[in-house]
Design a protein around this motif. Structure first.
Motif, PDB file in Angstrom:
ATOM      1  N   UNK A 264      15.092  -4.996 -41.419  1.00  0.00           N
ATOM      2  CA  UNK A 264      14.850  -5.051 -39.977  1.00  0.00           C
ATOM      3  C   UNK A 264      13.341  -4.480 -39.869  1.00  0.00           C
ATOM      4  N   UNK A 265      12.892  -3.523 -40.772  1.00  0.00           N
ATOM      5  CA  UNK A 265      11.536  -3.203 -40.820  1.00  0.00           C
ATOM      6  C   UNK A 265      10.466  -4.180 -40.883  1.00  0.00           C
ATOM      7  N   UNK A 266      10.758  -5.323 -41.372  1.00  0.00           N
ATOM      8  CA  UNK A 266       9.813  -6.599 -41.501  1.00  0.00           C
ATOM      9  C   UNK A 266      10.562  -7.578 -40.965  1.00  0.00           C
ATOM     10  N   UNK A 267      10.625  -7.447 -39.458  1.00  0.00           N
ATOM     11  CA  UNK A 267      11.284  -8.771 -38.873  1.00  0.00           C
ATOM     12  C   UNK A 267      10.851  -8.940 -37.462  1.00  0.00           C
ATOM     13  N   UNK A 268      11.819  -9.430 -36.575  1.00  0.00           N
ATOM     14  CA  UNK A 268      11.166  -9.753 -35.485  1.00  0.00           C
ATOM     15  C   UNK A 268      12.272  -9.783 -34.445  1.00  0.00           C
ATOM     16  N   UNK A 269      12.107  -9.328 -33.007  1.00  0.00           N
ATOM     17  CA  UNK A 269      13.125  -9.567 -32.096  1.00  0.00           C
ATOM     18  C   UNK A 269      12.315 -10.733 -30.960  1.00  0.00           C
ATOM     19  N   UNK A 270      13.621 -11.213 -30.224  1.00  0.00           N
ATOM     20  CA  UNK A 270      12.983 -12.409 -29.560  1.00  0.00           C
ATOM     21  C   UNK A 270      13.357 -11.960 -27.999  1.00  0.00           C
TER      22      UNK A 270
END
Length: 454
Positions: free
Chosen positions: A112-118
């Motif tokens: 989750x530290x290298x991710x995205x939320x939409x």
């Protein structure tokens, strides 16, 4: 569309065959005489035979069941004492809006530290994204940095290398401007084929806010930057990934690029770069460096890891196109859209968002038959440069299959392409900068699916 209202006594009742093809043509013809008349006609037919339920839906009080007709059955909120002033110091949405939230795509990344939320585009109104629903993209996780310890440095081709505290930056004259920020990988999953079901996942890596800060050109001038020979600036972030991006000086000289500390009337949120970030209007989000700690003035691009091997366009001949930073003209219908359901035939407001990294949106056309016919939508004000523009279109659904699309044109004359046009130029193996026309299939049962037309 600009005709004056017709007095209520002259409003025509909707035709008896309202839900047939001929009836819909009649209503559209009447709609040309004035939009309000069109809406009234459409709803008059929808409400026929449903007067009592409509009255209850509008909240009109009704007699208590089996009781004195003079005693009204009022809801609790109309009879009792409400809650006191909010004591936690920061307002929150209603509990009935708990489903409106940004969402991470399952399995998108391993951490989750290298991710995205939409961002939930289907649930938003107007053009401003609430700070708590603003999309996120992180390469090494987010931090909540102590602003009293944060420093911002300017070096390179300058007469006076300088280091600013947050207090010193916030004492300078500020500007506030509305701009969109879009990840270069927005709509990336759709390059090869239909991949995700809703507009939140197809287009949710975009948000729009009012940003407040100091123009970068002001800070460069304070440091005595060589604005003649210094053709580029390297922006560097303070998180563990040390995000670094080359910014052309031509964008900075215009005064548009901002060293920002404010967003939507308050300080930046930690996940959006608190206490300082770069705002580069019209340019892909990776260049809006968060936790900004340094800019260096130079005479050529730096070709850092995040612009030499990442955020590049793979072309059909196998070459890599670098520094394609501008987010081209694009639009999407957010309602009705994938995952939603139309509960009944009749009138609907088709609404969506349009934007361009090169300037203002000039017009948006909407089709409900897969691009065979187009109607020009209403652009809602304000229409601002490098900012989201909201559009609306009146539509009567006849219960039959329909394909809804939007096509934006910006003030440079650029027209949003179809998937065939985009793939002819870019192939199918790309990741970034997908601005093709989005299609939503409305099925006869009212359910809406993501589809692609060439």
């Amino acid at each position: 569309m600009n005709q004056p209202d017709v007095p209520s006594g002259r409003i025509k009742k909707a035709p008896e065959n309202f839900l047939t093809r001929e009836g819909i043509k009649t209503v559209f013809a009447e709609g040309r005489q004035g939009r309000r008349n069109f809406i009234r006609s459409a709803f008059a037919a929808a409400a026929a035979g449903a007067t009592a339920p409509l009255a209850m839906a509008q909240g009109n009080p009704v007699p208590a069941e089996g009781g004195d007709p003079n005693i009204l059955n009022l809801p609790e909120h109309a009879k009792g004492l409400g809650q006191g002033v909010v004591t936690d110091g920061y307002g929150k949405p209603s509990k009935y809006e708990a489903n409106v939230q940004r969402r991470q795509s399952p399995g998108l990344t391993q951490t989750t530290q290298a991710s995205v939320s939409f961002a939930p585009l289907q649930s938003l109104f107007g053009i401003i994204t609430p700070s708590g629903l603003h999309f996120e993209r992180h390469h090494q996780g987010w931090w909540d940095i102590d602003p009293s310890k944060h420093r911002f440095m300017i070096n390179g081709m300058v007469k006076r290398p300088m280091v600013f505290t947050m207090d010193e930056i916030m004492r300078l004259p500020s500007v506030s401007r509305f701009h969109f920020i879009e990840c270069g990988a927005n709509t990336a999953a759709e390059w090869g084929n239909v991949a995700v079901p809703t507009v939140q996942y197809t287009h949710g890596m975009i948000s729009c806010s009012e940003f407040t800060g100091v123009p970068l050109i002001t800070l460069l001038e304070l440091a005595g930057a060589d604005l003649k020979n210094g053709k580029f600036v390297l922006a560097e972030g303070g998180e563990g990934s040390a995000m670094t991006r080359t910014i052309p000086m031509s964008l900075i000289r215009s005064g548009e690029v901002i060293v920002a500390y404010g967003q939507n009337g308050e300080m930046l949120r930690p996940e959006n770069g608190y206490p300082l970030r770069l705002v580069v209007p019209g340019v892909q989000g990776v260049s809006w460096v968060k936790y900004l700690r340094r800019v260096e003035v130079g005479d050529k691009p730096w070709a850092t890891k995040d612009e030499a091997i990442h955020y590049i366009d793979l072309m059909p001949d196998g070459t890599h196109r670098q520094y394609s930073n501008i987010q081209e003209c694009k639009s999407v219908v957010t309602t009705p859209s994938g995952g939603q359901v139309l509960l009944d035939k009749g009138f609907y407001n088709v609404t969506g968002l349009a934007w361009s990294g090169r300037g203002k949106i000039r017009k948006v056309d909407v089709s409900v038959d897969g691009g065979r016919n187009w109607r020009e939508a209403r652009l809602e004000t304000p229409v601002l440069s490098k900012c989201i523009t909201r559009f609306n279109l009146d539509w009567v659904w006849d219960g039959k299959s329909a394909i809804i699309q939007s096509r934006a044109t910006d003030d440079t004359g650029f027209v949003q392409p179809t998937y065939r046009q985009l793939r002819d130029a870019r192939g199918t193996r790309s990741i970034y900068h997908n601005n093709a026309i989005q299609s939503w299939l409305v099925q006869e049962n009212g359910e809406i699916k993501n589809v692609q037309l060439s």
